[in-house]
Scaffold this motif. Structure first.
Motif, PDB file in Angstrom:
ATOM      1  N   PRO A  33       0.838  -1.194   0.000  1.00 50.49           N
ATOM      2  CA  PRO A  33       0.000   0.000   0.000  1.00 50.49           C
ATOM      3  C   PRO A  33       0.882   1.258   0.000  1.00 50.49           C
ATOM      4  CG  PRO A  33       0.064  -0.914   2.202  1.00 50.49           C
ATOM      5  CD  PRO A  33       0.876  -1.823   1.317  1.00 50.49           C
ATOM      6  N   TRP A  34       0.758   2.065  -1.004  1.00 47.12           N
ATOM      7  CA  TRP A  34       1.664   3.192  -1.170  1.00 47.12           C
ATOM      8  C   TRP A  34       1.525   4.275  -0.107  1.00 47.12           C
ATOM      9  CZ3 TRP A  34       0.136   8.155  -1.986  1.00 47.12           C
ATOM     10  CH2 TRP A  34      -1.154   8.365  -2.439  1.00 47.12           C
ATOM     11  N   PRO A  35       0.350   4.568   0.466  1.00 47.40           N
ATOM     12  CA  PRO A  35       0.338   5.610   1.513  1.00 47.40           C
ATOM     13  C   PRO A  35       1.183   5.242   2.733  1.00 47.40           C
ATOM     14  CG  PRO A  35      -1.890   5.216   0.714  1.00 47.40           C
ATOM     15  CD  PRO A  35      -1.023   4.144   0.150  1.00 47.40           C
ATOM     16  N   VAL A  36       1.165   3.980   3.111  1.00 48.38           N
ATOM     17  CA  VAL A  36       1.959   3.541   4.264  1.00 48.38           C
ATOM     18  C   VAL A  36       3.444   3.675   3.957  1.00 48.38           C
ATOM     19  CG1 VAL A  36       2.494   1.578   5.757  1.00 48.38           C
ATOM     20  CG2 VAL A  36       0.132   1.986   5.035  1.00 48.38           C
ATOM     21  N   HIS A  37       3.851   3.251   2.774  1.00 47.86           N
ATOM     22  CA  HIS A  37       5.261   3.365   2.380  1.00 47.86           C
ATOM     23  C   HIS A  37       5.687   4.826   2.290  1.00 47.86           C
ATOM     24  CE1 HIS A  37       6.224  -0.830   1.651  1.00 47.86           C
ATOM     25  NE2 HIS A  37       5.026  -0.974   1.102  1.00 47.86           N
ATOM     26  N   LEU A  38       4.825   5.656   1.756  1.00 46.02           N
ATOM     27  CA  LEU A  38       5.144   7.080   1.642  1.00 46.02           C
ATOM     28  C   LEU A  38       5.345   7.711   3.021  1.00 46.02           C
ATOM     29  CD1 LEU A  38       5.435   9.623  -0.128  1.00 46.02           C
ATOM     30  CD2 LEU A  38       2.973   9.943   0.102  1.00 46.02           C
ATOM     31  N   LEU A  39       4.460   7.403   3.956  1.00 45.08           N
ATOM     32  CA  LEU A  39       4.585   7.952   5.305  1.00 45.08           C
ATOM     33  C   LEU A  39       5.841   7.440   6.010  1.00 45.08           C
ATOM     34  CD1 LEU A  39       0.845   7.792   6.398  1.00 45.08           C
ATOM     35  CD2 LEU A  39       2.213   9.852   6.028  1.00 45.08           C
ATOM     36  N   ARG A  40       6.162   6.158   5.830  1.00 47.01           N
ATOM     37  CA  ARG A  40       7.367   5.611   6.458  1.00 47.01           C
ATOM     38  C   ARG A  40       8.628   6.244   5.883  1.00 47.01           C
ATOM     39  NH1 ARG A  40       5.528  -0.682   6.431  1.00 47.01           N
ATOM     40  NH2 ARG A  40       4.121  -0.543   8.211  1.00 47.01           N
ATOM     41  N   ARG A  41       8.656   6.419   4.561  1.00 42.03           N
ATOM     42  CA  ARG A  41       9.824   7.033   3.932  1.00 42.03           C
ATOM     43  C   ARG A  41       9.959   8.500   4.342  1.00 42.03           C
ATOM     44  NH1 ARG A  41       9.768   4.380  -2.144  1.00 42.03           N
ATOM     45  NH2 ARG A  41       9.946   2.217  -1.431  1.00 42.03           N
ATOM     46  N   ALA A  42       8.843   9.195   4.443  1.00 37.83           N
ATOM     47  CA  ALA A  42       8.893  10.593   4.874  1.00 37.83           C
ATOM     48  C   ALA A  42       9.351  10.689   6.333  1.00 37.83           C
ATOM     49  CB  ALA A  42       7.531  11.254   4.700  1.00 37.83           C
ATOM     50  N   ALA A  43       8.926   9.744   7.173  1.00 39.55           N
ATOM     51  CA  ALA A  43       9.372   9.727   8.566  1.00 39.55           C
ATOM     52  C   ALA A  43      10.878   9.475   8.650  1.00 39.55           C
ATOM     53  CB  ALA A  43       8.618   8.653   9.354  1.00 39.55           C
ATOM     54  N   ALA A  44      11.378   8.563   7.834  1.00 37.32           N
ATOM     55  CA  ALA A  44      12.821   8.299   7.811  1.00 37.32           C
ATOM     56  C   ALA A  44      13.588   9.532   7.340  1.00 37.32           C
ATOM     57  CB  ALA A  44      13.125   7.107   6.913  1.00 37.32           C
ATOM     58  N   MET A  45      13.054  10.229   6.346  1.00 37.83           N
ATOM     59  CA  MET A  45      13.708  11.424   5.840  1.00 37.83           C
ATOM     60  C   MET A  45      13.759  12.506   6.921  1.00 37.83           C
ATOM     61  SD  MET A  45      12.696  13.862   2.621  1.00 37.83           S
ATOM     62  CE  MET A  45      11.200  14.415   3.420  1.00 37.83           C
ATOM     63  N   ALA A  46      12.652  12.721   7.619  1.00 39.56           N
ATOM     64  CA  ALA A  46      12.621  13.744   8.668  1.00 39.56           C
ATOM     65  C   ALA A  46      13.548  13.370   9.829  1.00 39.56           C
ATOM     66  CB  ALA A  46      11.189  13.937   9.169  1.00 39.56           C
ATOM     67  N   ALA A  47      13.608  12.098  10.170  1.00 36.56           N
ATOM     68  CA  ALA A  47      14.500  11.664  11.257  1.00 36.56           C
ATOM     69  C   ALA A  47      15.961  11.863  10.880  1.00 36.56           C
ATOM     70  CB  ALA A  47      14.233  10.203  11.599  1.00 36.56           C
ATOM     71  N   CYS A  48      16.328  11.522   9.665  1.00 32.78           N
ATOM     72  CA  CYS A  48      17.717  11.724   9.224  1.00 32.78           C
ATOM     73  C   CYS A  48      18.065  13.208   9.158  1.00 32.78           C
ATOM     74  CB  CYS A  48      17.938  11.075   7.860  1.00 32.78           C
ATOM     75  SG  CYS A  48      17.987   9.275   7.915  1.00 32.78           S
ATOM     76  N   ALA A 129      11.667  20.425  15.420  1.00 33.21           N
ATOM     77  CA  ALA A 129      10.554  20.357  14.458  1.00 33.21           C
ATOM     78  C   ALA A 129      10.676  19.122  13.566  1.00 33.21           C
ATOM     79  CB  ALA A 129      10.518  21.626  13.614  1.00 33.21           C
ATOM     80  N   LEU A 130      11.874  18.821  13.115  1.00 34.38           N
ATOM     81  CA  LEU A 130      12.064  17.649  12.265  1.00 34.38           C
ATOM     82  C   LEU A 130      11.836  16.350  13.036  1.00 34.38           C
ATOM     83  CD1 LEU A 130      15.116  18.898  10.229  1.00 34.38           C
ATOM     84  CD2 LEU A 130      12.888  18.289   9.284  1.00 34.38           C
ATOM     85  N   ALA A 131      12.289  16.298  14.290  1.00 35.32           N
ATOM     86  CA  ALA A 131      12.075  15.094  15.096  1.00 35.32           C
ATOM     87  C   ALA A 131      10.595  14.879  15.383  1.00 35.32           C
ATOM     88  CB  ALA A 131      12.866  15.192  16.394  1.00 35.32           C
ATOM     89  N   LEU A 132       9.887  15.956  15.714  1.00 38.39           N
ATOM     90  CA  LEU A 132       8.438  15.825  15.933  1.00 38.39           C
ATOM     91  C   LEU A 132       7.715  15.415  14.658  1.00 38.39           C
ATOM     92  CD1 LEU A 132       7.682  18.831  18.315  1.00 38.39           C
ATOM     93  CD2 LEU A 132       7.667  16.394  18.866  1.00 38.39           C
ATOM     94  N   SER A 133       8.145  15.946  13.534  1.00 43.76           N
ATOM     95  CA  SER A 133       7.551  15.552  12.249  1.00 43.76           C
ATOM     96  C   SER A 133       7.781  14.072  11.977  1.00 43.76           C
ATOM     97  CB  SER A 133       8.148  16.378  11.108  1.00 43.76           C
ATOM     98  OG  SER A 133       7.856  17.732  11.272  1.00 43.76           O
ATOM     99  N   ALA A 134       8.985  13.586  12.292  1.00 41.23           N
ATOM    100  CA  ALA A 134       9.284  12.165  12.088  1.00 41.23           C
ATOM    101  C   ALA A 134       8.382  11.293  12.951  1.00 41.23           C
ATOM    102  CB  ALA A 134      10.754  11.890  12.394  1.00 41.23           C
TER     103      ALA A 134
END
Length: 156
Positions: A33-48, A129-134
């Motif tokens: 399911p692409w929404p789940v993958h998109l959210l996980r990838r965006a969370a990884a990006m914000a955490a990094c 802000a980035l950590a909270l977004s992640a």
């Protein structure tokens, strides 16, 4: 020296790789399911990205603190003297630092304090802000996955 530029670079590279993963979701052939993958990838990006911003400030504070007492004309801290006018530096007695939140303060004889670098403010707020977004994106990915599972269980 390698450590203070290597860690932020590795975190920034991780954010860049995650950003490419987020952008790849726009092309055909994306995983379902692409929404789940998109959210996980965006969370990884914000955490990094949060790690990159924080580690930049972390090593800047440590470098400023390690320079104190390291050779001639190093006390009080060079970071407290360079770039400031003579009235600001007058009466400078010592410095103190904090790693959470990031700051390197310069203390005068009368007890008044000034910051050695105003960039620590945006580093603190940016990393927060980035950590909270992640965290929010990771929670949203979990909710989306659970919603999809419940929807699949209900429909025959």
């Amino acid at each position: 020296m390698l450590l203070d530029s290597g860690v932020p670079a590795v975190c920034a590279l991780g954010a860049l790789i995650s950003a490419v993963g987020v952008a790849a979701m726009a092309f055909p052939g994306r995983p379902e399911p692409w929404p789940v993958h998109l959210l996980r990838r965006a969370a990884a990006m914000a955490a990094c990205a949060a790690g990159a911003v924080y580690s930049l400030g972390f090593f800047a504070v440590l470098t400023a603190d390690l320079a104190v007492g390291d050779g001639a004309d190093s006390t009080p801290a060079t970071a407290c003297r360079e770039g400031f006018d003579a009235d600001t530096v007058r009466g400078l007695s010592h410095s103190r630092y904090s790693l959470l939140p990031l700051r390197f303060d310069c203390v005068r004889d009368d007890g008044s304090v000034y910051s050695s670098d105003p960039d620590y403010v945006w580093m603190n707020w940016g990393a927060l802000a980035l950590a909270l977004s992640a965290v929010l994106l990771a929670v949203a990915a979990g909710c989306a996955a659970e919603f999809r599972a419940r929807k699949a269980a209900v429909t025959p």
